[in-house]
Motif scaffolding. Sequence first.
Motif, PDB file in Angstrom:
ATOM      1  N   GLY A 104      33.811  38.321  41.850  1.00  0.00           N
ATOM      2  CA  GLY A 104      34.081  39.599  42.499  1.00  0.00           C
ATOM      3  C   GLY A 104      34.331  40.711  41.493  1.00  0.00           C
ATOM      4  O   GLY A 104      33.881  41.850  41.671  1.00  0.00           O
ATOM      5  N   PHE A 105      35.035  40.374  40.422  1.00  0.00           N
ATOM      6  CA  PHE A 105      35.381  41.347  39.392  1.00  0.00           C
ATOM      7  C   PHE A 105      34.131  41.881  38.695  1.00  0.00           C
ATOM      8  O   PHE A 105      33.994  43.089  38.474  1.00  0.00           O
ATOM      9  N   ALA A 106      33.202  40.981  38.357  1.00  0.00           N
ATOM     10  CA  ALA A 106      31.986  41.391  37.652  1.00  0.00           C
ATOM     11  C   ALA A 106      31.113  42.283  38.521  1.00  0.00           C
ATOM     12  O   ALA A 106      30.549  43.273  38.051  1.00  0.00           O
ATOM     13  N   VAL A 107      30.988  41.944  39.809  1.00  0.00           N
ATOM     14  CA  VAL A 107      30.204  42.772  40.725  1.00  0.00           C
ATOM     15  C   VAL A 107      30.835  44.158  40.855  1.00  0.00           C
ATOM     16  O   VAL A 107      30.134  45.179  40.880  1.00  0.00           O
ATOM     17  N   ALA A 108      32.165  44.206  40.914  1.00  0.00           N
ATOM     18  CA  ALA A 108      32.866  45.495  41.003  1.00  0.00           C
ATOM     19  C   ALA A 108      32.682  46.312  39.727  1.00  0.00           C
ATOM     20  O   ALA A 108      32.673  47.541  39.769  1.00  0.00           O
ATOM     21  N   CYS A 109      32.537  45.650  38.588  1.00  0.00           N
ATOM     22  CA  CYS A 109      32.286  46.370  37.336  1.00  0.00           C
ATOM     23  C   CYS A 109      30.863  46.932  37.296  1.00  0.00           C
ATOM     24  O   CYS A 109      30.625  48.010  36.734  1.00  0.00           O
ATOM     25  N   TRP A 110      29.915  46.210  37.890  1.00  0.00           N
ATOM     26  CA  TRP A 110      28.515  46.642  37.859  1.00  0.00           C
ATOM     27  C   TRP A 110      28.284  47.856  38.746  1.00  0.00           C
ATOM     28  O   TRP A 110      27.579  48.797  38.359  1.00  0.00           O
ATOM     29  N   ALA A 111      28.909  47.898  39.907  1.00  0.00           N
ATOM     30  CA  ALA A 111      28.642  48.974  40.863  1.00  0.00           C
ATOM     31  C   ALA A 111      28.896  50.371  40.280  1.00  0.00           C
ATOM     32  O   ALA A 111      28.047  51.267  40.425  1.00  0.00           O
ATOM     33  N   PRO A 112      30.031  50.637  39.582  1.00  0.00           N
ATOM     34  CA  PRO A 112      30.244  51.983  39.032  1.00  0.00           C
ATOM     35  C   PRO A 112      29.281  52.337  37.894  1.00  0.00           C
ATOM     36  O   PRO A 112      29.171  53.515  37.531  1.00  0.00           O
ATOM     37  N   GLY A 146      38.793  45.053  40.071  1.00  0.00           N
ATOM     38  CA  GLY A 146      37.729  45.565  39.211  1.00  0.00           C
ATOM     39  C   GLY A 146      37.419  47.023  39.480  1.00  0.00           C
ATOM     40  O   GLY A 146      37.268  47.828  38.553  1.00  0.00           O
ATOM     41  N   ALA A 147      37.326  47.377  40.763  1.00  0.00           N
ATOM     42  CA  ALA A 147      37.027  48.764  41.116  1.00  0.00           C
ATOM     43  C   ALA A 147      38.142  49.707  40.663  1.00  0.00           C
ATOM     44  O   ALA A 147      37.880  50.775  40.090  1.00  0.00           O
ATOM     45  N   ILE A 148      39.390  49.298  40.912  1.00  0.00           N
ATOM     46  CA  ILE A 148      40.529  50.157  40.547  1.00  0.00           C
ATOM     47  C   ILE A 148      40.625  50.322  39.038  1.00  0.00           C
ATOM     48  O   ILE A 148      40.811  51.436  38.524  1.00  0.00           O
ATOM     49  N   MET A 149      40.462  49.219  38.301  1.00  0.00           N
ATOM     50  CA  MET A 149      40.593  49.290  36.844  1.00  0.00           C
ATOM     51  C   MET A 149      39.449  50.085  36.226  1.00  0.00           C
ATOM     52  O   MET A 149      39.652  50.840  35.258  1.00  0.00           O
ATOM     53  N   MET A 150      38.235  49.951  36.768  1.00  0.00           N
ATOM     54  CA  MET A 150      37.117  50.735  36.253  1.00  0.00           C
ATOM     55  C   MET A 150      37.361  52.221  36.463  1.00  0.00           C
ATOM     56  O   MET A 150      37.099  53.042  35.578  1.00  0.00           O
ATOM     57  N   ILE A 151      37.847  52.584  37.638  1.00  0.00           N
ATOM     58  CA  ILE A 151      38.154  53.997  37.907  1.00  0.00           C
ATOM     59  C   ILE A 151      39.203  54.501  36.924  1.00  0.00           C
ATOM     60  O   ILE A 151      39.075  55.589  36.351  1.00  0.00           O
ATOM     61  N   PHE A 152      40.241  53.684  36.704  1.00  0.00           N
ATOM     62  CA  PHE A 152      41.330  54.103  35.807  1.00  0.00           C
ATOM     63  C   PHE A 152      40.841  54.257  34.363  1.00  0.00           C
ATOM     64  O   PHE A 152      41.091  55.290  33.717  1.00  0.00           O
ATOM     65  N   LEU A 153      40.123  53.252  33.860  1.00  0.00           N
ATOM     66  CA  LEU A 153      39.691  53.289  32.466  1.00  0.00           C
ATOM     67  C   LEU A 153      38.671  54.391  32.208  1.00  0.00           C
ATOM     68  O   LEU A 153      38.688  55.032  31.146  1.00  0.00           O
ATOM     69  N   LEU A 154      37.771  54.612  33.168  1.00  0.00           N
ATOM     70  CA  LEU A 154      36.807  55.690  32.998  1.00  0.00           C
ATOM     71  C   LEU A 154      37.468  57.055  33.135  1.00  0.00           C
ATOM     72  O   LEU A 154      37.031  58.038  32.533  1.00  0.00           O
ATOM     73  N   THR A 155      38.548  57.112  33.938  1.00  0.00           N
ATOM     74  CA  THR A 155      39.272  58.374  34.112  1.00  0.00           C
ATOM     75  C   THR A 155      39.969  58.787  32.830  1.00  0.00           C
ATOM     76  O   THR A 155      40.065  59.984  32.514  1.00  0.00           O
ATOM     77  N   ILE A 156      40.455  57.816  32.051  1.00  0.00           N
ATOM     78  CA  ILE A 156      41.144  58.150  30.795  1.00  0.00           C
ATOM     79  C   ILE A 156      40.162  58.261  29.623  1.00  0.00           C
ATOM     80  O   ILE A 156      40.546  58.207  28.460  1.00  0.00           O
TER      81      ILE A 156
END
Length: 394
Positions: A23-31, A149-159
Amino acid sequence: MRKRRMSARHQVYVARIGYFLSGFAVACWAPLIPIIKTELQLSTEAISVLVLAFGLGSVSGMFISGIMLQHVGFKVTYAISTATTAVSICLLALMPSYEVVLGSLIVFGMSIGCLEVAINVFGAFIEKKYRLLLLSVLFAYYSLGEVVGAIMMIFLLTIALSPAISILSMIALIYIACSYYIPVIIDIKSQNKQENRTFVKPVQPVISLALIVAFTYMVGGAILDWSGLYVTEVVDVPLNYASFGYCIVSICMLLCRIYSRPIIRTLGAFRFAFYGAILMIIGLGSLVLVPNIFACVLCFLAIGCGMSNISPLATSAAGQQKNMPLIPAISFVSICGYIGLLIGPACLGFIASTFSLKGVFLFLAALTMCSAFLLYTTRRDMEAIGPQKALPQS
């Protein structure tokens, strides 16, 4: 150095990490899709090719998984699929060129497909071996992986971290956890060679259980692809809140899967799945009949709660039945589910263009009626899912 024990608890940890990583990897791919489009200046057609490559790679990986499970066993399959998942998603994030991204995405899709089938087989195996009720909770880890994955990607890309560093930092931690538990994985091969066959002609009740999973995945994919369009065009929800329906469904599915054990102990596996299908039918039908914002919230709650445990319980029943060996049975169910998820958007797009958006959700309600009927025909197999035991320490 003290040798790590091959206990049941360790095997459950292996399964939890595998589901979470998928699930984490798929959530990383989508963004990454819009980022790749912008960075490489790709056309919509080129992005469509990438999405198609991921889907075809995933289906290919599911077929490859059965062969690998038969010839090299779960431990090697798990190690290879987690390693290639981690490497390919990191290469995707680097975005060196379109050709490299396309090749990496095919490998990534194959790795995810292989991992999902392998981890489903392993989850069903340890559930059967230790007489535990695991798959509903394990599916929750997949949902949790998507959310985290979705939340962490949003956070890391935001910073302002680059996509490559963002993904590498997250995937590395999970792969280290996978590597830690790989040495203690037990072999899922049976002493009976017939049990280890990869290709077996599907028989009942596995065919019915596979159709249940396929129809349920199709509904889940439709909620992802079409709910936003429906609530903005039919219910007049502002564009900023277009994804609220999918968010409600995802949260309900996660919570219902996490807390599924006491419900299953009270109702039983069949009643939980069957009443869930009825709840989905009511939710999908009411979504069309009462198109206002307050009714939509209740409808999405009903759909999420109803859909949450149908697929895990159907997969458990496929693992428990005696008419087909474990590996081909779970592989067949997983592949049918994923094919339903892939062909669903195309079929529903045709329905939407021919009839209307309301027709899409009426069609989904009809599909869920078919699922409810199939659940009733497989009632004996659903009720045969073993009672939950306490997780043994060794």
